[in-house]
Write an enzyme that holds these catalytic residues in place. Structure first.
Site, PDB file in Angstrom:
ATOM      1  N   LYS A  60       0.837  -1.206   0.000  1.00 13.01           N
ATOM      2  CA  LYS A  60       0.000   0.000   0.000  1.00 13.01           C
ATOM      3  C   LYS A  60       0.872   1.257   0.000  1.00 13.01           C
ATOM      4  O   LYS A  60       0.615   2.204  -0.743  1.00 13.01           O
ATOM      5  CB  LYS A  60      -0.951  -0.021   1.211  1.00 13.01           C
ATOM      6  CG  LYS A  60      -2.048  -1.074   1.039  1.00 13.01           C
ATOM      7  CD  LYS A  60      -2.817  -1.377   2.313  1.00 13.01           C
ATOM      8  CE  LYS A  60      -3.782  -2.535   2.040  1.00 13.01           C
ATOM      9  NZ  LYS A  60      -4.492  -3.001   3.241  1.00 13.01           N
ATOM     10  N   GLN A 104      -4.863  -1.630   9.501  1.00 12.60           N
ATOM     11  CA  GLN A 104      -4.702  -2.953   8.885  1.00 12.60           C
ATOM     12  C   GLN A 104      -5.309  -4.035   9.790  1.00 12.60           C
ATOM     13  O   GLN A 104      -4.971  -4.123  10.973  1.00 12.60           O
ATOM     14  CB  GLN A 104      -3.208  -3.234   8.631  1.00 12.60           C
ATOM     15  CG  GLN A 104      -2.938  -4.517   7.891  1.00 12.60           C
ATOM     16  CD  GLN A 104      -3.455  -4.501   6.450  1.00 12.60           C
ATOM     17  OE1 GLN A 104      -3.287  -3.532   5.718  1.00 12.60           O
ATOM     18  NE2 GLN A 104      -4.107  -5.583   6.043  1.00 12.60           N
ATOM     19  N   ASP A 127     -11.274   2.502   4.023  1.00 10.39           N
ATOM     20  CA  ASP A 127     -11.588   1.070   3.902  1.00 10.39           C
ATOM     21  C   ASP A 127     -13.080   0.853   3.668  1.00 10.39           C
ATOM     22  O   ASP A 127     -13.502  -0.237   3.293  1.00 10.39           O
ATOM     23  CB  ASP A 127     -11.177   0.337   5.194  1.00 10.39           C
ATOM     24  CG  ASP A 127      -9.965  -0.546   4.987  1.00 10.39           C
ATOM     25  OD1 ASP A 127      -9.683  -0.888   3.820  1.00 10.39           O
ATOM     26  OD2 ASP A 127      -9.313  -0.894   5.976  1.00 10.39           O
TER      27      ASP A 127
END
Ligand code: NAD
Length: 297
Positions: A60, A104, A127
């Site tokens: 990422k 994460q 997200d």
């Protein structure tokens, strides 16, 4: 970029190439913002030493570097307290230089992921897991959409644009009902005017539903679950699953090679949905930037 045929005949719905296209577009958009003295920023929070999570975070950050999006990684030890993690999220929520916050997952077991996700400001929730964003999706309202299902939609749009077909009106079968993949996937397909069937672990005969599908999205987390005789001739198959096999290679939820002989289009693993998930994360970061600063910037 056009998808090419596999040896089996199905078009290979290439996520790596599609993601590259998306990143090229994002790079152009970010560089024009940079020319005006602005730069979107993404904060990535990693707690604990899970090796797979560390690899995802590295990918990422690398993708951010490639597009010019500023990235800040916060790597915390597994011994971090709940209070310290929530305090970090509060700081990032208030930081005007940060447009997107990604925590994460999975978090170490002492954390309540729902509580942590709920702490992220919904307009920085790149997200797309915050209840406000999931609710907006269910209501057909604008919001940040979960990256993996958003990536699948981009792949499907490109497939139908290339083949001259139309996703609207298709019968789509989603295998899996997780909050992060299956449910938002079903809602996006519904928004695209598909008739949607969602199968899950309690569905008595998923194969029978799958056989009736024009579009199959496999997100069950079961290696090679979808066999060639689960797929109608000419169906389009997107494989979200990712599994490490005993020989070290990766496979998905679809029995790829046999299915290439039956399907009209199929996404591979690796090189399918995975790269698209990262591309859509950066796309969401830019969307979050624009939404917070007004569409004019
Ligand atoms: P999950 O375990 O949270 O959910 C799996 C879902 O599949 C559940 O709803 C379950 O009911 C259903 N299911 C399980 N077995 C089934 C069966 N035999 N028939 C029908 N339904 C069944 O998993 P998830 O987080 O949604 O992820 C699914 C897969 O996608 C995993 O392999 C995961 O690693 C992968 N994944 C990939 C990406 C990516 O970027 N490529 C992103 C997220 C998840």
């Amino acid at each position: 970029m056009n998808f090419e045929a596999t040896a089996g005949g199905a078009l290979r719905i290439d996520g790596r190439a599609t993601a590259k296209d998306v990143l090229v577009r994002l790079t152009t958009e970010v560089s024009s913002l940079v020319a005006e003295g602005a730069r979107p920023g993404l904060a990535v929070v990693l707690v604990g030493g899970d090796p797979a999570s560390a690899i995802y975070v590295r990918h990422k950050i690398r993708a951010c570097d490639r597009t010019g999006i500023r990235s800040v990684a916060h790597v915390l030890s597994a011994a971090t307290t709940r209070e310290a993690l929530l305090a970090l999220i509060d700081t990032l929520n208030d930081d005007d230089e940060i447009d997107g916050i990604l925590v994460q997952l999975p978090l170490p077991p002492q954390f309540d992921s729902d509580e942590v996700i709920a702490r992220v400001r919904p307009d920085k929730d790149v997200d797309g897991f915050a209840l406000r964003n999931l609710g907006a999706l269910a209501a057909g309202r604008p919001g940040l959409v979960a990256c993996t299902p958003a990536g699948v939609m981009e792949m499907l749009r490109r497939y139908y644009a290339q083949t001259g077909g139309d996703l609207s009106g298709k019968h789509a079968v989603v295998i899996g009902r997780s909050v992060t993949v299956g449910k938002p996937m079903a809602l996006l397909l519904l928004e695209a005017n598909c008739t949607v069937t969602v199968c899950h672990s309690r569905t008595p005969d998923t194969a029978a539903h799958s056989r009736r599908a024009d579009v199959i999205v496999a997100a069950a987390g079961r290696a090679k679950l979808v066999k060639a005789d689960w797929v109608k001739s000419g169906a389009v198959v997107i494989d979200v699953g990712i599994h490490r096999q005993e020989d070290g290679t990766l496979c998905g939820d679809v029995d790829y090679l046999p299915v290439t002989h039956v399907a009209a289009g199929i996404s591979p693993v690796p090189g399918g949905v995975g790269p698209m998930t990262i591309a859509m994360l950066l796309d969401n970061t830019l969307r979050a930037y624009r939404a917070r600063r007004g569409a004019a910037s």
